[in-house]
Design an enzyme around this catalytic site. Structure first.
Site, PDB file in Angstrom:
ATOM      1  N   CYS A 151      58.724 -26.221 130.351  1.00  0.00           N
ATOM      2  CA  CYS A 151      58.849 -25.216 131.329  1.00  0.00           C
ATOM      3  C   CYS A 151      58.453 -25.899 132.681  1.00  0.00           C
ATOM      4  CB  CYS A 151      58.142 -24.048 130.946  1.00  0.00           C
ATOM      5  SG  CYS A 151      58.229 -22.694 132.290  1.00  0.00           S
ATOM      6  N   CYS A 199      62.299 -14.595 132.799  1.00  0.00           N
ATOM      7  CA  CYS A 199      61.676 -15.450 131.667  1.00  0.00           C
ATOM      8  C   CYS A 199      62.155 -14.744 130.168  1.00  0.00           C
ATOM      9  CB  CYS A 199      60.338 -15.935 131.903  1.00  0.00           C
ATOM     10  SG  CYS A 199      59.706 -16.739 130.493  1.00  0.00           S
ATOM     11  N   ASP A 237      57.950 -14.460 111.688  1.00  0.00           N
ATOM     12  CA  ASP A 237      56.874 -14.886 112.542  1.00  0.00           C
ATOM     13  C   ASP A 237      57.767 -14.729 113.972  1.00  0.00           C
ATOM     14  OD1 ASP A 237      54.732 -15.784 113.694  1.00  0.00           O
ATOM     15  OD2 ASP A 237      54.606 -17.589 112.614  1.00  0.00           O
ATOM     16  N   ASP A 238      56.844 -14.910 115.056  1.00  0.00           N
ATOM     17  CA  ASP A 238      57.786 -14.705 116.460  1.00  0.00           C
ATOM     18  C   ASP A 238      58.020 -16.073 116.889  1.00  0.00           C
ATOM     19  OD1 ASP A 238      55.120 -15.507 116.837  1.00  0.00           O
ATOM     20  OD2 ASP A 238      54.550 -14.207 118.339  1.00  0.00           O
ATOM     21  N   CYS A 240      49.092 -17.661 134.483  1.00  0.00           N
ATOM     22  CA  CYS A 240      48.183 -16.970 135.423  1.00  0.00           C
ATOM     23  C   CYS A 240      48.810 -15.232 135.360  1.00  0.00           C
ATOM     24  CB  CYS A 240      47.784 -17.165 136.646  1.00  0.00           C
ATOM     25  SG  CYS A 240      49.125 -17.873 137.680  1.00  0.00           S
ATOM     26  N   CYS A 290      63.473 -23.260 128.149  1.00  0.00           N
ATOM     27  CA  CYS A 290      62.618 -24.088 127.318  1.00  0.00           C
ATOM     28  C   CYS A 290      63.449 -24.104 125.834  1.00  0.00           C
ATOM     29  CB  CYS A 290      61.345 -23.388 127.031  1.00  0.00           C
ATOM     30  SG  CYS A 290      61.317 -21.514 126.552  1.00  0.00           S
TER      31      CYS A 290
END
Lengths: 474, 474, 474, 474
Positions: free
Chosen positions: B390, B244, B353-354, B12, B463
């Protein structure tokens, strides 16, 4: 970028697909059509065209045609939705249509004079009833659809790309002037399964599925067995073809192939040409993402200036310029376009845009760049100014709204807040588009290939020059 | 690109705004909030949060907070919608919350033990009731909300960015570890109106509206008159902050500013670092548009290879990989990504690519490039592989679904059909992120500035590494 | 008929059902609840209460409670929807509630003083949190819900009928004054399967499923095994019960059974009583269909006049009196009520209506009858005029809107265009309602049955007399 | 009552209205049309017919026609919606149609043979295109619509009631057999404004607005100035008229006036006739509310038995017989029909129903009555059994589904659980319907009035007898 903000576009697109024993199967055809249309405009609007009922029927299908229409006006979507289907003595025919008939009013009266009531204002119904009506019908037990299609093409020379479905056949038809695009693809790419992929037709087709264009005036019959040219209806002696030049400038996807060339390459050439016509002393070249990027890369390369990103586009934001006041519009722009200020602070920036139509969407971007540290902001537009209405299927603002017809145009840089602003010339655009076509034709001629059935190559520049490819009827 | 396809994201986002006499006025506040939230996720979902009733109330508003939630799970949107509003003895409070409490289970039981029934499973209700409940209440006629907020922060150290609205005040709060982003902006850009623009708070804020970040542990009081730090709640001795790191890699907009640096610049550095760690002999560098583009430009620049576009993204196509069979998926990819084959035919291509998460979305792209003429296709990933869940608000596939935990990972190039594939190292990512922060801190230290109240800088890489910033409670 | 036109009604209704091994099975329970609620107000509104998510959960269910709420005001449906569910230390409880607490304001403050934030303005949340909160909670490992319910009933004596679901039990509770109805039925009718049908509870229950009423103050525990009285909480010494007399007049279905008598029979007695109080020389008696029909039949029988239909109701027409002008309203009435002119042309007609509230809905009907040939039109109203607001759950127009409080009331016949108009007296209504109850009680007393646990019988006539059963708190 | 449960009805209804300077004004016309259609079927379905676009146009209107269609089949509502509008050389015409052409297939082929493609399967399009097409058209500058209408009526003798709108005229047309109803009303009732009320046309018109019926074969021209008979197209020599007898039995509102008599009175006579044909020794007569009530009152009066209500209908419950199992159906019946057991306990009950079609909806009611104490339950049906399909616009179950064609019919009382069951005879129905028509005609004849232009009076009883008024074409 303004073309997108203004929602200027082709009124519609068409797509058809036939199943084969290999792929796509009957189960796939509805998916393929959905994807095919979706590629043009997203799932939302498809529901307007395929209603719940027709979708159910689509669940398994040997072949199908589809159509997407943009809600550009208040006219009831319901009444004008396509494909238009009628029952005739020889079975049902369905017609999907992209374009606009320049002599629609006369043809409507003609049909009505024969006692046919027309229930919508759409050209699609008109075309469908013309196909159904064409005499001699009383003894026409064979239902010679090709003769009917040719008859139609002689009655109305432009503009349309048609898909006509009858039983297990799709006829793909492009008007003699070739104003609207229509291509044939193969769903199984070259190299896979020995090229036996079954064909589909679409307004734009992209590598690597590209098979070939439908030629201006050509009638192509597509069945599950093969793709067959039935005839090529000629233009009046001496008339060049008139493919819409704005397909290259804006409408088509960059990976579309028209007239043997990739749209992306044309756009890059437009940028290069713009660099020749309107160079500027600056530190970097950038784009209003994303449609102007190929032109910007071409401009940067030709000028020898670095290409740098100055704006990032937030894809979740819609048209932001529709806000109740200037500050909110400014905030909307800041939400839609992130400013990568580190990349240009203190620099002189050239921004390439694809078009400026009304002139009020580039100015908040220029303001944003200046506030974030740009020393100078020069605008170069990779197309000429739009000055005239299109009567062949493109939805353009009224003449009075077009910036090129307004007093502000005489001091446009000041009006939009730029240090300078220059548009590409019409000649520059035309040469960028035709350069490689001509080269290839000359090459073909030197190889003594037979005279092309397509005739003289030209492009419709009506919205830029007011020169329409056919005389307009009212 | 796969992160986008998989719908991986923050659960969110929050946004708040206060009106001033200048701008935004009371009439603008609802628009600003809509734009603010919309910037994060589009109008569609806002309707879930602002129902018809609340929108009417928003029509004129002195201040407001909003919240967007992604429908990531089957849990009833209705029950968990935010902001959560309760009436207390001291008036209504509204709470919008981004993040996830690591000790939620224990806190829920604590509240229930005091006789408070909880009507949803959301952390937002939990936080709101904790704020309402905090003793001593019987004699608390002054309703010391700051004491209540500090009490809350001591009870639950991470992760949350909160906006708490009470009467005409918005409290903006970031957890002591600073795991989730929260920034303050000014709606009137610098230079305009003497910088008197009124503040707003947002998870991501972009130049040129950027004012400053809320610090880890900071409680900021925002009124129509000013922005005031009330307190900074410290972390346990020795613990570094834990912002993060995936905000840099993927979540944030490229123009966001965190910890004094623009996200775009960090991503470009990741590309440069990747070029150092995993160079490749090739003819050109390109991107899977659009999120990996800064990294691709950085990689190209570091390698001295040309940056060229090989794919164009069709923005109207949604997630195309959800198709009933492989051929339709392949067709979907061809609709979503146009192949600019002229630009790379016969060339050796490096694609940046990410992220690669499950590994099955890059392979149809590689296939497409090869079929369109690419001689070699090398994949370089500008982030390390995701291996762990996460628990701080990001929705990640289960451990078993992550490619890095599967046997295929040992021969990933073969699995996805690439000539080679290399990820950025964790160390490379961390150094790309922290490089300029450290440089600035050293610079500040050498200038003898007072010790930062934020403490030791760190980042949450849970993560990637499984090292969580706090001990997890169940 | 005007009560229906004005949309005057109970604010809500409740329904619960438990599955058994025989019938209803777990698969049936959701259907039964849907039917049960639907019986009260139609499928449309149920969707507001059972959202998509909860309906899925309902697909198979051992037991369930439901609630219907009328959208009588602009208050957000979302926030006030029922049943209200909270998680407590001892599991989830769900509460469905019919009625209105007369001391809600004080109880809300009390809860908030203990630190409980209230997220809605509904009494249902208040009741639920009161049940969750009731001390002593710290050591209350056994979660004595009955003690909690009794505690609640002592805190708030009226008005409510409650269904409280906890695990596999439904508690059915009626306030000590019995203001709102609540009955228990059996889904398998008497005579079938040896009467072993499993119970359900509902505000109104009809023969032949009727089992018994929940008594004022009674707490009934319903499990899949049996129906068990846990306690009867008494009223203050000397207070009579206060069942809403308008249930008899209008709200309840005619086949409902309250206090041992069928509502239809009470309405017929009202008509008979009205014939005694206000006879008229006429040719025939008729009704405004459909709610006044039992009273009309009673009136006709008592007078010895023929009962004839003069109007037929078109069920597909909604509230027709909401039309922009008088002539359209008149046309609307002619669409809603067909005039059976053959049946009354040239005759003197007595029309029995159930109530006249604002006085402007009967007049177009009278006009219609006169235009169709009625010689005289006399109105007799089978209830006394409404003069006061209800604070116990009925939505009534403001005092100023009530015709009985306005000057027109002094010449009402003239105002509505009738030859005469007479209301039933309050005493007449009360005696029609209590007559057979008293007869039965005397009979029971003479049989020396033990003293009823229900205490003195009375009825709430507050809206007619201004005498409220409890002191009102603000 | 079963006709209602089964959803058996006319396929559609039509309504038209013209504004006058007095009333209705142009502002009122859309409201009047909405009310007019709504009177037939409720607001819900109107949206299907008047889409958003047309409603806006309706806001101010001099005249209008409307149409309601029941979604009886899976055929796309979109394609078959009415009124059907086409543009012709002489302007737009709109056609609303009630009925079904018995020679539609032949007429469709005829039109298609002339080259007209038909885009829907509806008779309305067929009628509209036939009107547009009728030769001689080439020189038909005057657009003689009356000649075209007569031509149409000669081509297709039944069944249709049409409203044809062209410019400021509405033509109201009834087929020569008069199979479907069509009436003219005045919006200002007799006695008001000297009867100058402007006319409207409707399938059913009710006192006191009733003006007159459109005669079989009549073409009426309605303008804002007057109502004018243009012609009456005769039937083939000797054929009687064929008004649908089920309008009297079930479809029409009880206050409708057809052939000079009120439907309510016919239904009461059916009840009286049924009492003569099938008396029964019993204690009371009642009805399945509401459609059978007039027949029940007639039966009761003729037998001299008291009329008593035994069931009350809960208007908020929809079709309850669609439930997954028998017990739920039974519960649904108990929700839909309240049982007034006090009124019939221990008594022998005669229930009058309007029709039994498939036979499975009356049986749960009988069961309910027995369980509630009825000593005997006798069923008397106020119409003969339906045995044949209708090809003139009524949606009837297939022949195999009709109880009268099934083995159970031989022991129907046992099958439905009644003590006895008797239907009205076809002769009894016909005489109930024709009795007063004949009386009036004889009276007119004795008064030497001119020969009626309508010819021999008859009624279509095809669904009861299989005798269709015209030969059916396929």
């Amino acid at each position: 970028m303004e073309l997108e903000e203004l929602g200027i576009r082709e009124e519609c697109g068409v797509f058809g697909c036939i199943a084969s024993g290999v792929w796509p199967t009957e189960l796939d055809v509805p998916h393929v059509i959905t994807l095919g249309l979706g590629g043009k405009l997203g799932m939302g609007l498809i529901n307007h065209v395929f209603n719940a009922d027709s979708l159910k029927k689509l669940y398994v299908s040997n072949l199908g045609i589809g159509h997407t229409r943009y809600s550009t006006s208040g006219i009831s979507e319901l009444q004008n939705c396509q494909p238009f289907v009628v029952e005739t003595l020889h079975g049902k025919i369905a017609v999907a249509h992209n374009g606009e008939l320049t002599n629609a009013v006369r043809l409507r009266r003609k049909l009505m004079r024969h006692g046919v009531g027309l229930s919508t204002s759409s050209d699609s119904e008109l075309i469908t009833q013309l196909l159904a009506f064409t005499p001699p019908l009383e003894n026409d037990d064979t239902a010679d659809w090709v003769a009917r299609i040719k008859n139609l093409m002689n009655e109305t020379p432009t503009s349309y790309s048609l898909l006509i479905m009858h039983k297990d056949i799709i006829y793909a038809v492009r008007d003699p002037y070739g104003n609207r695009p229509l291509c044939i693809g193969r769903l199984i790419p070259v190299g896979d399964m020995n090229g036996k992929g079954k064909p589909y037709v679409y307004t734009n087709i992209h590598t690597p599925m590209y098979y070939r264009e439908v030629l201006p005036g050509e009638i192509v019959k597509i069945s599950r067995y093969d793709v067959q040219t039935l005839d090529v209806v000629p233009r009046p002696e001496g008339d060049p073809s008139a493919f819409c030049i704005f397909e290259y400038v804006y409408f088509a996807r960059p990976d579309s192939i028209f007239e043997g060339q990739m749209v992306y390459s044309v756009r890059r050439r437009c940028g290069q040409q713009l660099a020749i016509e309107a160079p500027v002393e600056a530190d970097l070249v950038s784009t209003v993402p994303e449609s102007a990027t190929p032109a910007a890369l071409g401009y940067a390369q030709k000028c020898g200036l670095p290409y740098v990103e100055v704006l990032c586009k937030n894809r979740y934001v819609g048209r932001t310029f529709i806000q109740p006041n200037m500050r909110l519009r400014q905030l909307g722009v800041a939400k839609k376009f992130g400013v990568l200020s580190d990349n240009f602070k203190g620099k002189r920036v050239v921004i390439i845009d694809d078009s400026i139509v009304r002139g009020n969407t580039i100015s908040p971007i220029i303001k944003l760049l200046r506030e974030s540290g740009a020393k100078e902001v020069h605008i170069r537009v990779a197309s000429p100014p739009i000055r005239f209405p299109c009567y062949m299927g493109i939805n353009i603002p009224t003449k009075e709204e077009l910036i090129a017809n307004r007093p502000e145009f005489h001091d446009l840089a000041n009006y939009i807040g730029a240090d300078s602003v220059v548009y590409l010339s019409v000649e520059g655009l035309v040469s960028s588009v035709q350069e490689s076509i001509k080269a290839r034709k000359e090459n073909e001629n030197s190889l003594k290939t037979q005279k092309s059935r397509v005739g003289k190559i030209g492009h419709c520049t009506a919205c830029l020059t007011g020169e329409y490819p056919v005389e307009l009827e009212w």
